[in-house]
Design an enzyme around this catalytic site. Sequence first.
Site, PDB file in Angstrom:
ATOM      1  N   HIS A   1      -5.571  40.040  12.411  1.00 13.25           N
ATOM      2  CA  HIS A   1      -6.861  40.710  13.580  1.00 13.25           C
ATOM      3  C   HIS A   1      -8.284  39.714  13.846  1.00 13.25           C
ATOM      4  O   HIS A   1      -8.293  39.567  13.202  1.00 13.25           O
ATOM      5  CB  HIS A   1      -7.479  42.209  13.129  1.00 13.25           C
ATOM      6  CG  HIS A   1      -5.814  43.254  13.663  1.00 13.25           C
ATOM      7  ND1 HIS A   1      -6.341  44.670  13.430  1.00 13.25           N
ATOM      8  CD2 HIS A   1      -5.393  43.383  14.849  1.00 13.25           C
ATOM      9  CE1 HIS A   1      -6.076  44.907  14.051  1.00 13.25           C
ATOM     10  NE2 HIS A   1      -4.776  44.699  14.669  1.00 13.25           N
TER      11      HIS A   1
ATOM     12  N   ASP B   1     -10.560  39.955  14.767  1.00 14.13           N
ATOM     13  CA  ASP B   1     -12.356  39.527  14.129  1.00 14.13           C
ATOM     14  C   ASP B   1     -12.454  39.285  12.445  1.00 14.13           C
ATOM     15  O   ASP B   1     -13.870  38.911  11.890  1.00 14.13           O
ATOM     16  CB  ASP B   1     -13.338  41.277  13.926  1.00 14.13           C
ATOM     17  CG  ASP B   1     -12.628  42.503  13.701  1.00 14.13           C
ATOM     18  OD1 ASP B   1     -10.608  42.961  13.685  1.00 14.13           O
ATOM     19  OD2 ASP B   1     -13.067  43.457  13.160  1.00 14.13           O
ATOM     20  N   HIS B   2     -10.785  39.350  11.926  1.00 13.43           N
ATOM     21  CA  HIS B   2     -11.589  38.427  10.436  1.00 13.43           C
ATOM     22  C   HIS B   2     -10.552  36.915  10.472  1.00 13.43           C
ATOM     23  O   HIS B   2     -10.498  36.755   9.911  1.00 13.43           O
ATOM     24  CB  HIS B   2      -9.897  39.711  10.049  1.00 13.43           C
ATOM     25  CG  HIS B   2     -10.995  41.290   9.848  1.00 13.43           C
ATOM     26  ND1 HIS B   2     -11.160  40.909   8.270  1.00 13.43           N
ATOM     27  CD2 HIS B   2     -10.641  42.159  10.838  1.00 13.43           C
ATOM     28  CE1 HIS B   2     -11.858  42.400   8.747  1.00 13.43           C
ATOM     29  NE2 HIS B   2     -10.603  43.237   9.442  1.00 13.43           N
TER      30      HIS B   2
ATOM     31  N   HIS C   1      -2.846  49.888   7.496  1.00 15.39           N
ATOM     32  CA  HIS C   1      -3.228  49.338   8.411  1.00 15.39           C
ATOM     33  C   HIS C   1      -2.457  49.089   9.712  1.00 15.39           C
ATOM     34  O   HIS C   1      -1.965  49.077   9.619  1.00 15.39           O
ATOM     35  CB  HIS C   1      -3.909  47.897   8.174  1.00 15.39           C
ATOM     36  CG  HIS C   1      -5.711  48.031   8.863  1.00 15.39           C
ATOM     37  ND1 HIS C   1      -6.251  48.755  10.556  1.00 15.39           N
ATOM     38  CD2 HIS C   1      -5.775  46.445  10.696  1.00 15.39           C
ATOM     39  CE1 HIS C   1      -7.112  48.186  11.228  1.00 15.39           C
ATOM     40  NE2 HIS C   1      -7.019  47.193  11.039  1.00 15.39           N
TER      41      HIS C   1
ATOM     42  N   ASP D   1      -9.383  45.786   5.599  1.00 13.53           N
ATOM     43  CA  ASP D   1      -9.025  46.804   6.346  1.00 13.53           C
ATOM     44  C   ASP D   1      -7.870  48.219   6.714  1.00 13.53           C
ATOM     45  O   ASP D   1      -6.616  47.808   6.316  1.00 13.53           O
ATOM     46  CB  ASP D   1      -8.804  46.092   8.251  1.00 13.53           C
ATOM     47  CG  ASP D   1      -9.913  45.828   9.491  1.00 13.53           C
ATOM     48  OD1 ASP D   1     -11.424  45.991   8.201  1.00 13.53           O
ATOM     49  OD2 ASP D   1     -10.164  45.746  10.140  1.00 13.53           O
TER      50      ASP D   1
ATOM     51  N   HIS E   1     -18.008  46.294   7.545  1.00 11.73           N
ATOM     52  CA  HIS E   1     -16.885  46.225   8.572  1.00 11.73           C
ATOM     53  C   HIS E   1     -17.372  47.827   9.081  1.00 11.73           C
ATOM     54  O   HIS E   1     -16.753  48.955   9.184  1.00 11.73           O
ATOM     55  CB  HIS E   1     -15.938  46.589   7.460  1.00 11.73           C
ATOM     56  CG  HIS E   1     -15.248  46.247   9.017  1.00 11.73           C
ATOM     57  ND1 HIS E   1     -13.914  47.171   9.709  1.00 11.73           N
ATOM     58  CD2 HIS E   1     -13.700  45.160   9.311  1.00 11.73           C
ATOM     59  CE1 HIS E   1     -13.158  47.007  10.990  1.00 11.73           C
ATOM     60  NE2 HIS E   1     -13.078  45.489  10.514  1.00 11.73           N
TER      61      HIS E   1
END
Length: 314
Positions: free
Chosen positions: A64, A66-67, A140, A211, A269
């Site tokens: 993802h 944001d990572h 996830h 996550d 997070h």
Amino acid sequence: MQIVFLGTSSGAPTTKRNVSGIGLRLMDRGAWWLIDCGEGTQHQIMRSVLNISQLEKIFITHLHGDHLYGLIGMLASRSLRGAETGGITLYGPKGIDEYVQAIMRISPVHLQYPLIIKVVEEGIIYEDDTIVVEAAKVKHRVPAFAYSMTEKPRPGAFKIELAKEVGIPKGPMYAQLKAGGTVQLEDGRVFHGKDFVHPPQPGLKVAFSGDTIPCQNMVRLAQGADMLVHESTYVHQHLELAERSGHSTAKQAAEIAVAAEVKGLLLTHLSPRYDIEDGPITLDDMLQEAQEVFPNTQIAQDLCVYEVKRTRLL
């Protein structure tokens, strides 16, 4: 070890928090490792105690943005340091190699150091004389991994005062005893190394969730860790949102910490919705929720350094 948070926000950055990125500083090696690399991570590195030239390894938990979206820029900037930098090994789920190669092909990046990319499967993914890294699948919305880093036990300290007391001369005999050997003095007395060395010292262990919704793999991976860094996107009042998006609540992260019998818990997070001082639910509420289950919980702050201290056994 030191854990240095480069970004603690979920989804998008805020004025106080960047998106996901965590540095693990290995003090004995003079190096550090990076877990996830959200957009803006290289700026955070410059503001932190970390030196980009000393970065050895990068572990991506899942793909993802944001990572991940800060990865190529950070690698390219590091290359500007020239020959002084060593190589980097990049670990991540299936697709990490295609992602990096595609961007470098379309927008050419000429790295001045070797970049090795390893697609992760469950189990031990790295081991050397001093440390073991393990990956475990977590739950996830996309394939995702959690990582643990465990130091190997260290030899116990030599009982130098005892050696002096019984009259063993300094020098080669000390080395023999420290190595577990046997020595004989001129007067005929025999001494065994096991009697002159303290028990091995356990190594430190840290675990990073990435996550995930709560799962047994996370409990197993984090078992006995000195520090667990676990995502805490929501408070438990918003459990439905957490389940829908594949995330954990603060209470659930604390329950993982209890089940895994860890020593400390750092929450990261964090949904920006709680990072408002006069909001209906704040990060103080999130912290209280977790501490009611696992008292030794802290909420991570960007650019803060958290020591993971060794407990010495005598």
